[in-house]
Design a protein around this motif. Sequence first.
Motif, short mmCIF file in Angstrom:
data_model
loop_
_atom_site.label_atom_id
_atom_site.label_comp_id
_atom_site.label_asym_id
_atom_site.label_seq_id
_atom_site.Cartn_x
_atom_site.Cartn_y
_atom_site.Cartn_z
N TYR A 224 0.98 -1.07 -0.11
CA TYR A 224 -0.10 -0.18 0.02
C TYR A 224 0.95 1.23 0.10
CZ TYR A 224 -3.68 2.80 1.25
OH TYR A 224 -4.96 4.10 1.11
N PRO A 225 0.88 2.25 -0.95
CA PRO A 225 1.53 3.30 -0.92
C PRO A 225 1.43 4.42 0.13
CG PRO A 225 0.39 2.85 -3.07
CD PRO A 225 -0.28 1.81 -2.06
N ILE A 226 2.28 4.93 0.59
CA ILE A 226 2.24 5.56 1.82
C ILE A 226 3.36 6.60 1.82
CG2 ILE A 226 2.76 5.99 4.43
CD1 ILE A 226 0.92 3.26 4.63
N ALA A 227 3.24 7.92 1.63
CA ALA A 227 4.30 9.09 1.80
C ALA A 227 5.32 8.81 0.59
CB ALA A 227 4.90 9.10 3.07
N ARG B 183 13.24 5.65 4.64
CA ARG B 183 11.81 5.37 4.34
C ARG B 183 10.86 5.21 5.80
NH1 ARG B 183 9.68 1.16 0.50
NH2 ARG B 183 8.38 -0.10 1.78
N THR B 184 11.50 4.71 6.77
CA THR B 184 10.91 4.66 8.03
C THR B 184 10.48 6.08 8.67
OG1 THR B 184 11.72 2.80 8.62
CG2 THR B 184 11.06 4.02 10.43
N ARG B 185 11.76 7.00 8.76
CA ARG B 185 11.33 8.39 8.91
C ARG B 185 10.32 8.98 8.14
NH1 ARG B 185 16.95 8.22 9.23
NH2 ARG B 185 17.29 9.21 7.10
N ARG B 186 10.12 8.79 6.73
CA ARG B 186 9.10 9.28 5.92
C ARG B 186 7.74 8.98 6.50
NH1 ARG B 186 9.31 10.82 -0.17
NH2 ARG B 186 7.67 12.02 -0.38
N MET B 187 7.40 7.67 6.63
CA MET B 187 6.13 7.17 6.92
C MET B 187 5.95 7.75 8.32
SD MET B 187 6.43 3.36 5.56
CE MET B 187 6.52 2.98 3.87
N GLU B 188 6.73 7.71 9.17
CA GLU B 188 6.69 8.08 10.75
C GLU B 188 6.47 9.72 10.77
OE1 GLU B 188 9.40 5.19 13.34
OE2 GLU B 188 10.20 7.00 12.59
N VAL C 10 6.38 2.07 12.32
CA VAL C 10 6.74 1.36 11.52
C VAL C 10 7.37 -0.08 12.23
CG1 VAL C 10 8.39 0.63 9.38
CG2 VAL C 10 7.03 2.96 9.73
N LEU C 11 6.86 -1.16 12.07
CA LEU C 11 7.54 -2.26 12.69
C LEU C 11 8.09 -3.07 11.63
CD1 LEU C 11 4.66 -3.67 14.77
CD2 LEU C 11 6.57 -2.31 15.40
N ARG C 12 9.26 -3.49 12.08
CA ARG C 12 10.21 -4.32 10.77
C ARG C 12 10.34 -5.70 11.30
NH1 ARG C 12 12.14 -2.01 6.41
NH2 ARG C 12 11.94 0.03 6.21
N PHE C 13 10.20 -6.49 10.56
CA PHE C 13 10.65 -8.05 11.07
C PHE C 13 11.50 -8.70 9.88
CE2 PHE C 13 6.71 -7.13 12.66
CZ PHE C 13 6.85 -7.36 14.02
N TRP C 14 12.36 -9.48 10.03
CA TRP C 14 12.96 -10.25 9.14
C TRP C 14 12.32 -11.30 8.62
CZ3 TRP C 14 17.16 -8.33 7.16
CH2 TRP C 14 18.09 -7.63 7.97
N ASN C 15 12.25 -11.75 7.18
CA ASN C 15 11.52 -12.70 6.68
C ASN C 15 11.53 -13.98 7.46
OD1 ASN C 15 10.73 -10.94 4.53
ND2 ASN C 15 12.34 -11.89 2.87
N ASP C 16 12.81 -14.20 8.07
CA ASP C 16 12.93 -15.80 8.45
C ASP C 16 12.10 -15.63 9.79
OD1 ASP C 16 14.87 -16.45 6.83
OD2 ASP C 16 16.60 -16.17 7.93
N ASP C 17 12.06 -14.53 10.75
CA ASP C 17 11.18 -14.36 11.80
C ASP C 17 9.80 -14.75 11.23
OD1 ASP C 17 13.13 -13.89 13.53
OD2 ASP C 17 13.02 -11.63 13.01
#
Length: 112
Positions: A39-42, A74-79, A85-92
Amino acid sequence: MEEIWKHARALRNEATDAERHLWQHLRGRRIGCKFRRQYPIAGHIADFACIEAKLVIELDGGQHLERSAEDAARTRRMEANGYRVLRFWNDDVLVRAMDVLDEILRHLGSVR
């Protein structure tokens, strides 16, 4: 249709294994909130976004090790647009999906 929306559609059609796996838990308000994927944001495309809770979930693969500065910007722009913003590794997501979902629910609970 704006170019960013076309790109978002293409990303939805080319989802990673981790994105498909997490989407099975998030879709259809399964955890109580509506999520959108790609979904597009900022000016960026969020992997998953809950508009009502102003929460973005980003999934990172190995390529993100070299892109940490870009990811931070990118996180700063969304914030700056009011999103957490929550970030997770694919493996997690693939190995510890329930832990990831618990963390998402904890953040959703703090906005209700």
